[in-house]
Design a protein around this motif. Structure first.
Motif, PDB file in Angstrom:
ATOM      1  N   GLU A  58       0.822  -1.217   0.000  1.00 16.42           N
ATOM      2  CA  GLU A  58       0.000   0.000   0.000  1.00 16.42           C
ATOM      3  C   GLU A  58       0.858   1.271   0.000  1.00 16.42           C
ATOM      4  N   HIS A  59       0.244   2.371  -0.487  1.00 19.96           N
ATOM      5  CA  HIS A  59       0.863   3.701  -0.476  1.00 19.96           C
ATOM      6  C   HIS A  59       2.214   3.715  -1.192  1.00 19.96           C
ATOM      7  N   ARG A  60       2.225   3.024  -2.318  1.00 21.39           N
ATOM      8  CA  ARG A  60       3.401   2.980  -3.199  1.00 21.39           C
ATOM      9  C   ARG A  60       4.635   2.395  -2.512  1.00 21.39           C
ATOM     10  N   VAL A  61       4.431   1.601  -1.479  1.00 26.07           N
ATOM     11  CA  VAL A  61       5.552   0.963  -0.784  1.00 26.07           C
ATOM     12  C   VAL A  61       6.174  -0.095  -1.696  1.00 26.07           C
ATOM     13  N   GLU A  62       7.457   0.038  -1.899  1.00 20.99           N
ATOM     14  CA  GLU A  62       8.183  -0.892  -2.763  1.00 20.99           C
ATOM     15  C   GLU A  62       9.672  -0.760  -2.449  1.00 20.99           C
ATOM     16  N   SER A  63      10.392  -1.866  -2.572  1.00 19.78           N
ATOM     17  CA  SER A  63      11.839  -1.811  -2.340  1.00 19.78           C
ATOM     18  C   SER A  63      12.539  -2.824  -3.221  1.00 19.78           C
ATOM     19  N   GLU A  64      13.847  -2.726  -3.206  1.00 18.38           N
ATOM     20  CA  GLU A  64      14.675  -3.776  -3.797  1.00 18.38           C
ATOM     21  C   GLU A  64      15.132  -4.670  -2.640  1.00 18.38           C
ATOM     22  N   ARG A  65      16.384  -4.905  -2.486  1.00 17.64           N
ATOM     23  CA  ARG A  65      16.857  -5.859  -1.478  1.00 17.64           C
ATOM     24  C   ARG A  65      16.584  -5.398  -0.048  1.00 17.64           C
ATOM     25  N   VAL A  66      16.325  -6.388   0.824  1.00 12.84           N
ATOM     26  CA  VAL A  66      16.229  -6.158   2.266  1.00 12.84           C
ATOM     27  C   VAL A  66      17.279  -7.056   2.906  1.00 12.84           C
ATOM     28  N   VAL A  67      18.186  -6.462   3.682  1.00  8.42           N
ATOM     29  CA  VAL A  67      19.345  -7.183   4.192  1.00  8.42           C
ATOM     30  C   VAL A  67      19.485  -6.998   5.700  1.00  8.42           C
ATOM     31  N   ILE A  68      19.653  -8.100   6.427  1.00 12.55           N
ATOM     32  CA  ILE A  68      20.017  -8.028   7.840  1.00 12.55           C
ATOM     33  C   ILE A  68      21.524  -7.819   7.890  1.00 12.55           C
ATOM     34  N   VAL A  69      21.933  -6.614   8.281  1.00 14.44           N
ATOM     35  CA  VAL A  69      23.355  -6.282   8.338  1.00 14.44           C
ATOM     36  C   VAL A  69      23.991  -6.857   9.600  1.00 14.44           C
TER      37      VAL A  69
ATOM     38  N   HIS B 137      22.614  -7.993  14.043  1.00 12.71           N
ATOM     39  CA  HIS B 137      21.450  -8.414  14.814  1.00 12.71           C
ATOM     40  C   HIS B 137      20.545  -7.272  15.246  1.00 12.71           C
ATOM     41  N   GLN B 138      20.992  -6.017  14.984  1.00 14.73           N
ATOM     42  CA  GLN B 138      20.160  -4.872  15.328  1.00 14.73           C
ATOM     43  C   GLN B 138      20.047  -3.857  14.185  1.00 14.73           C
ATOM     44  N   THR B 139      20.371  -4.286  12.963  1.00 17.58           N
ATOM     45  CA  THR B 139      20.359  -3.365  11.825  1.00 17.58           C
ATOM     46  C   THR B 139      19.809  -4.050  10.579  1.00 17.58           C
ATOM     47  N   VAL B 140      18.855  -3.386   9.918  1.00 19.06           N
ATOM     48  CA  VAL B 140      18.310  -3.871   8.654  1.00 19.06           C
ATOM     49  C   VAL B 140      18.467  -2.781   7.602  1.00 19.06           C
ATOM     50  N   PHE B 141      18.989  -3.164   6.448  1.00 16.97           N
ATOM     51  CA  PHE B 141      19.198  -2.241   5.324  1.00 16.97           C
ATOM     52  C   PHE B 141      18.141  -2.524   4.260  1.00 16.97           C
ATOM     53  N   ILE B 142      17.431  -1.472   3.815  1.00 15.09           N
ATOM     54  CA  ILE B 142      16.408  -1.601   2.781  1.00 15.09           C
ATOM     55  C   ILE B 142      16.855  -0.782   1.577  1.00 15.09           C
ATOM     56  N   GLN B 143      17.072  -1.456   0.468  1.00 17.90           N
ATOM     57  CA  GLN B 143      17.603  -0.784  -0.714  1.00 17.90           C
ATOM     58  C   GLN B 143      16.472  -0.188  -1.557  1.00 17.90           C
ATOM     59  N   ASN B 144      16.658   1.081  -1.925  1.00 20.57           N
ATOM     60  CA  ASN B 144      15.721   1.787  -2.804  1.00 20.57           C
ATOM     61  C   ASN B 144      14.271   1.638  -2.346  1.00 20.57           C
ATOM     62  N   LEU B 145      14.032   2.035  -1.112  1.00 21.37           N
ATOM     63  CA  LEU B 145      12.678   1.989  -0.565  1.00 21.37           C
ATOM     64  C   LEU B 145      11.852   3.176  -1.079  1.00 21.37           C
ATOM     65  N   GLN B 146      10.640   2.864  -1.522  1.00 27.38           N
ATOM     66  CA  GLN B 146       9.674   3.890  -1.921  1.00 27.38           C
ATOM     67  C   GLN B 146       8.495   3.874  -0.949  1.00 27.38           C
ATOM     68  N   TYR B 147       7.956   5.059  -0.684  1.00 21.52           N
ATOM     69  CA  TYR B 147       6.747   5.203   0.140  1.00 21.52           C
ATOM     70  C   TYR B 147       6.259   6.628  -0.050  1.00 21.52           C
ATOM     71  N   ASP B 148       4.928   6.810  -0.215  1.00 24.31           N
ATOM     72  CA  ASP B 148       4.418   8.140  -0.551  1.00 24.31           C
ATOM     73  C   ASP B 148       4.297   9.092   0.638  1.00 24.31           C
ATOM     74  N   GLY B 149       4.523   8.604   1.872  1.00 22.99           N
ATOM     75  CA  GLY B 149       4.531   9.467   3.040  1.00 22.99           C
ATOM     76  C   GLY B 149       3.159   9.925   3.505  1.00 22.99           C
ATOM     77  N   GLN B 150       2.090   9.289   3.009  1.00 25.34           N
ATOM     78  CA  GLN B 150       0.733   9.760   3.304  1.00 25.34           C
ATOM     79  C   GLN B 150       0.136   9.175   4.585  1.00 25.34           C
ATOM     80  N   GLY B 151       0.774   8.183   5.178  1.00 27.81           N
ATOM     81  CA  GLY B 151       0.258   7.629   6.432  1.00 27.81           C
ATOM     82  C   GLY B 151       0.442   8.624   7.567  1.00 27.81           C
ATOM     83  N   PRO B 152      -0.594   8.884   8.368  1.00 23.37           N
ATOM     84  CA  PRO B 152      -0.497   9.913   9.411  1.00 23.37           C
ATOM     85  C   PRO B 152       0.395   9.544  10.594  1.00 23.37           C
ATOM     86  N   ALA B 153       0.614   8.271  10.836  1.00 28.92           N
ATOM     87  CA  ALA B 153       1.485   7.850  11.952  1.00 28.92           C
ATOM     88  C   ALA B 153       2.132   6.518  11.567  1.00 28.92           C
ATOM     89  N   THR B 154       2.999   6.602  10.574  1.00 29.50           N
ATOM     90  CA  THR B 154       3.611   5.397  10.021  1.00 29.50           C
ATOM     91  C   THR B 154       4.979   5.155  10.646  1.00 29.50           C
TER      92      THR B 154
END
Length: 270
Positions: free
Chosen positions: A166-177, A179-196
Motif C-alpha cells: 500500500e501507499h506505493r511501498v516498494e523496495s529492492e533488497r532487504v538485508v540483515i546487516v 542483529h540490530q540493523t536492517v538495510f532496505i535498498q531503494n525503498l519507496q513510500y508516498d509518506g501519506q500515512g499519518p502515523a507510520t
C-alpha cells in the motif's frame, strides 16, 4: 580464520552501504551463504538456586546476543560475573579461569535481573570462545554456562522477500546487516500515512499491538511518522538496544493511526 572472516564482513557491509545494488556481486563467495547468526545454546544451571535461564546467539565477530536472561544472585555470592573461556586455553571447562566480560551496563559485576535482553561484547573473537559462564567469584562456583560448539561468525543476510504494498511501498533488497540493523535498498513510500512507523513483532496478522517500534531513516526512535521516500532511497533501520532481529518474526511499514500494514517482510529464525 576469525581475522579473515572479519575483513570479509567489513568489506561486505561497506559494499552494502556505499554501493547499494552492487554489494552482492562484489562480496566474497561466503557472503550470504548462511542465515544471519545462529543460536549458540541456552544456559545450563549448576546452581539451581540462582534461577539462571536465557538464550545465547551469535551476533558479530566479537559480540553475542543474550535473550530472556534471568539471574537471582544467591545470598552467599557477593561477586557474580560473566566469564568466557578460550579454545585451547587452560580453562577447558567452565570455571574461574576465564576472562571477565562487561555486561550491557559496562559493569563486570552482575545483579539480579529478570527477562533481560542485551548484547555482550567479547574480549576475544567469537570463533575462539569455548564457553560462557555465570560465575560466583567469592565462592569459586560456576552458576550456569553455555558451551560454544561449531559457532561461526555471522555475515549479512539478504532476505528472500522485498517490500511491495500500500501507499506505493516498494523496495529492492532487504538485508540483515547485523542483529540490530536492517538495510532496505531503494525503498519507496508516498509518506501519506499519518502515523507510520517501522515496527517488528510476532503476532499474526501483523499489528502494532505488542510490536516494537524501530528507528526511522536517521536512527531516531522518537518520531511521529515516516517521511516520503519519493524518489526511492536506501534506508537503514535500527532496533532498540534491548531488542534484536532474533526476537521477531516480521518487520513492517505500518500506520499505527489507521491500523494498516502497508507491507511486511518475514525475518529468519536462527
Amino acid at each position: 580464520m576469525a581475522t579473515t572472516k572479519l575483513a570479509v564482513d567489513l568489506l561486505a557491509v561497506l559494499f552494502l552501504i556505499v554501493n547499494g545494488a552492487s554489494y552482492v556481486q562484489n562480496a566474497d563467495e561466503e557472503y550470504n551463504k548462511n542465515f544471519y547468526g545462529q543460536k549458540i545454546g541456552t544456559f545450563v544451571q549448576d546452581v539451581p538456586l540462582a534461577g539462571i535461564t536465557g538464550e545465547v546467539f551469535a551476533a558479530a565477530h566479537r559480540a553475542i546476543w543474550v535473550q530472556k536472561f534471568r539471574l537471582n544472585v544467591p545470598s552467599d555470592c557477593t561477586s557474580v560475573v560473566f566469564l568466557v573461556g578460550e579454545k585451547g586455553g587452560a580453562a577447558v571447562q567452565p570455571d574461574g579461569g576465564g576472562v571477565p566480560v562487561k555486561d550491557n551496563k559496562n559493569s563486570i559485576e552482575l545483579a539480579s535481573v529478570d527477562n533481560a535482553n542485551f548484547t555482550l561484547n567479547l574480549p576475544i573473537e567469537l570463533e575462539d570462545v569455548a564457553w560462557l559462564s555465570v560465575y560466583c567469584r567469592n565462592t569459586n562456583e560456576t552458576l550456569a554456562s553455555v558451551v560454544f560448539n561449531d559457532v561461526e561468525t555471522p555475515t549479512p543476510l539478504e532476505l528472500n522477500e522485498v517490500f511491495k504494498g500500500e501507499h506505493r511501498v516498494e523496495s529492492e533488497r532487504v538485508v540483515i546487516v547485523d542483529h540490530q540493523t536492517v538495510f532496505i535498498q531503494n525503498l519507496q513510500y508516498d509518506g501519506q500515512g499519518p502515523a507510520t512507523w517501522f515496527i517488528a513483532g510476532n503476532v499474526l496478522p501483523v499489528t502494532s499491538n505488542g510490536a516494537t517500534k524501530l528507528s526511522n531513516q536517521d536512527g531516531v526512535f522518537d518520531y511521529g511518522t515516516l517521511p516520503s521516500y519519493l524518489p526511492a532511497r536506501n534506508v537503514t533501520v535500527q532496533f532498540p538496544r534491548d531488542a534484536s532481529v532474533f526476537e521477531f518474526d516480521w518487520l513492517s511499514l505500518y500506520c499505527t493511526q489507521i491500523h494498516l500494514n502497508f507491507d511486511d517482510v518475514k525475518l529468519p529464525t536462527p
